[in-house]
Design a protein around this motif. Sequence first.
Motif, short mmCIF file in Angstrom:
data_model
loop_
_atom_site.label_atom_id
_atom_site.label_comp_id
_atom_site.label_asym_id
_atom_site.label_seq_id
_atom_site.Cartn_x
_atom_site.Cartn_y
_atom_site.Cartn_z
N VAL A 1 0.86 -1.17 0.00
CA VAL A 1 0.00 0.00 0.00
C VAL A 1 0.90 1.22 0.00
CG1 VAL A 1 -1.78 1.28 1.23
CG2 VAL A 1 -1.80 -1.23 1.26
N SER A 2 0.83 2.02 -1.09
CA SER A 2 1.69 3.20 -1.22
C SER A 2 3.16 2.84 -1.04
CB SER A 2 1.27 4.28 -0.21
OG SER A 2 -0.08 4.67 -0.42
N ALA A 3 3.56 1.76 -1.72
CA ALA A 3 4.95 1.28 -1.70
C ALA A 3 5.41 0.89 -0.31
CB ALA A 3 5.89 2.33 -2.30
N ARG A 4 4.47 0.48 0.54
CA ARG A 4 4.80 -0.01 1.88
C ARG A 4 4.27 -1.44 2.00
NH1 ARG A 4 8.40 2.50 5.03
NH2 ARG A 4 7.21 2.10 6.93
N PRO A 5 5.14 -2.45 1.93
CA PRO A 5 4.69 -3.84 1.98
C PRO A 5 4.02 -4.18 3.31
CG PRO A 5 6.92 -3.70 1.12
CD PRO A 5 6.59 -2.35 1.67
N ARG A 6 3.01 -5.07 3.19
CA ARG A 6 2.31 -5.57 4.36
C ARG A 6 2.19 -7.09 4.25
NH1 ARG A 6 -2.20 -1.42 6.52
NH2 ARG A 6 -1.06 0.53 6.14
N LEU A 7 2.06 -7.72 5.40
CA LEU A 7 2.05 -9.18 5.48
C LEU A 7 0.78 -9.65 6.18
CD1 LEU A 7 4.03 -11.75 5.13
CD2 LEU A 7 4.45 -11.44 7.57
N THR A 8 0.17 -10.71 5.63
CA THR A 8 -1.00 -11.33 6.26
C THR A 8 -0.74 -12.83 6.37
OG1 THR A 8 -2.59 -9.69 5.47
CG2 THR A 8 -3.45 -11.88 5.98
N VAL A 9 -1.06 -13.39 7.52
CA VAL A 9 -0.90 -14.83 7.73
C VAL A 9 -2.05 -15.55 7.03
CG1 VAL A 9 -0.76 -16.68 9.43
CG2 VAL A 9 0.19 -14.42 9.97
N THR A 10 -1.70 -16.50 6.16
CA THR A 10 -2.73 -17.30 5.47
C THR A 10 -2.65 -18.77 5.84
OG1 THR A 10 -1.25 -17.53 3.56
CG2 THR A 10 -2.86 -15.74 3.50
N GLY A 11 -1.52 -19.23 6.37
CA GLY A 11 -1.38 -20.62 6.76
C GLY A 11 -2.06 -20.89 8.09
N ASP A 12 -2.16 -22.16 8.42
CA ASP A 12 -2.76 -22.59 9.69
C ASP A 12 -1.70 -22.49 10.78
OD1 ASP A 12 -4.31 -23.64 11.68
OD2 ASP A 12 -4.22 -25.72 10.96
N ARG A 13 -1.55 -21.28 11.32
CA ARG A 13 -0.52 -20.99 12.31
C ARG A 13 -1.17 -20.54 13.62
NH1 ARG A 13 4.25 -20.53 9.12
NH2 ARG A 13 5.41 -19.73 10.91
N ARG A 14 -0.40 -20.66 14.70
CA ARG A 14 -0.93 -20.24 15.99
C ARG A 14 -1.12 -18.73 16.04
NH1 ARG A 14 -1.13 -23.91 20.05
NH2 ARG A 14 -1.16 -22.22 21.58
N TYR A 15 -0.24 -17.99 15.35
CA TYR A 15 -0.39 -16.54 15.30
C TYR A 15 -1.16 -16.15 14.05
CZ TYR A 15 0.68 -11.58 14.93
OH TYR A 15 0.56 -10.23 14.81
N ARG A 16 -2.20 -15.38 14.21
CA ARG A 16 -3.03 -14.94 13.10
C ARG A 16 -2.96 -13.42 13.01
NH1 ARG A 16 -4.17 -18.88 9.89
NH2 ARG A 16 -6.04 -17.77 9.19
N GLY A 17 -2.21 -12.93 12.05
CA GLY A 17 -2.06 -11.48 11.89
C GLY A 17 -2.45 -11.04 10.49
N ARG A 18 -3.02 -9.85 10.37
CA ARG A 18 -3.43 -9.31 9.08
C ARG A 18 -2.83 -7.92 8.89
NH1 ARG A 18 -7.12 -11.64 6.20
NH2 ARG A 18 -7.55 -9.67 5.11
N ASP A 19 -2.45 -7.64 7.63
CA ASP A 19 -1.94 -6.32 7.26
C ASP A 19 -0.86 -5.83 8.21
OD1 ASP A 19 -3.57 -6.05 4.98
OD2 ASP A 19 -5.25 -5.38 6.21
N ILE A 20 0.11 -6.69 8.46
CA ILE A 20 1.23 -6.33 9.34
C ILE A 20 2.17 -5.40 8.59
CG2 ILE A 20 3.17 -7.23 10.68
CD1 ILE A 20 1.61 -9.93 10.75
N GLU A 21 2.35 -4.21 9.09
CA GLU A 21 3.27 -3.26 8.46
C GLU A 21 4.71 -3.73 8.67
OE1 GLU A 21 2.53 0.86 9.30
OE2 GLU A 21 0.44 0.43 9.83
N LEU A 22 5.50 -3.70 7.59
CA LEU A 22 6.84 -4.27 7.64
C LEU A 22 7.95 -3.23 7.78
CD1 LEU A 22 6.44 -7.11 4.99
CD2 LEU A 22 6.17 -7.23 7.48
#
Length: 233
Positions: free
Chosen positions: A189-210
């Motif tokens: 978003v605006s040349a700022r990468p973000r990360l979302t967990v999609t696998g079956d993991r214990r930690y569930r995070g969305r749109d993590i700013e990197l």
Amino acid sequence: MSRESMTAAMAGRHPLLAGIGHFSRPDGNRAFEIGWPEYERDTVWARRLLEVWGLEPGQHALLIGRNSEGPWLGPVVRAMRELGVVFSNAEPYAWDARRAATIVSLLPVKAIIGLPGEMVEPLLADDRAAAAMVDKAPVIWARRDALEPLRAAGLRPAEMAMLGPALGLSCREATGLHLDPEEWQVTAVSARPRLTVTGDRRYRGRDIELNMNGTVDEARCACGLPGPRIRTE
């Protein structure tokens, strides 16, 4: 971590958790748990990256990392052991550059993993280590602050970055940081990468700013690994 889980961990391998890590977000540090199933999958992915680089049983590697980086580097260590790669360790600080230089000079090191910026100058100042890094042409997975000084010295480092709870590693095609697409989704978003967990993991995070500038390359990489890459700036 509860009192019960701490007690279980003291008795040996925790039945549920492979580890707990922390990463920084704009609103403070965030803890994340790692279960054994995702640890095993991360190990498989790390081994694929090692094999893409051509690492083979019996070859030597130098791993430069902190104990606290186990949540990211642990699967790489496990993958090297499974592959039969012999590895030595150093701390990612300038004061441990002499140990790293000795290892690189005396052993046929084929991979340097986690090289930080503060170790570059003392390593290159050591004539034997500098010559070995050039002559042996090892894989150098460097942290972001080490990339430019290594390039200025005529070397071609690959990139390594801890991206929130994930580890990004580049291949020899140098098309950006690879992440397992079965576990992570990357957007920008605006040349700022973000990360979302999609696998079956214990930690569930969305749109993590990197906390970096970059773009997402969706084209398939020539190395054969699936998924998009993060091209950092």
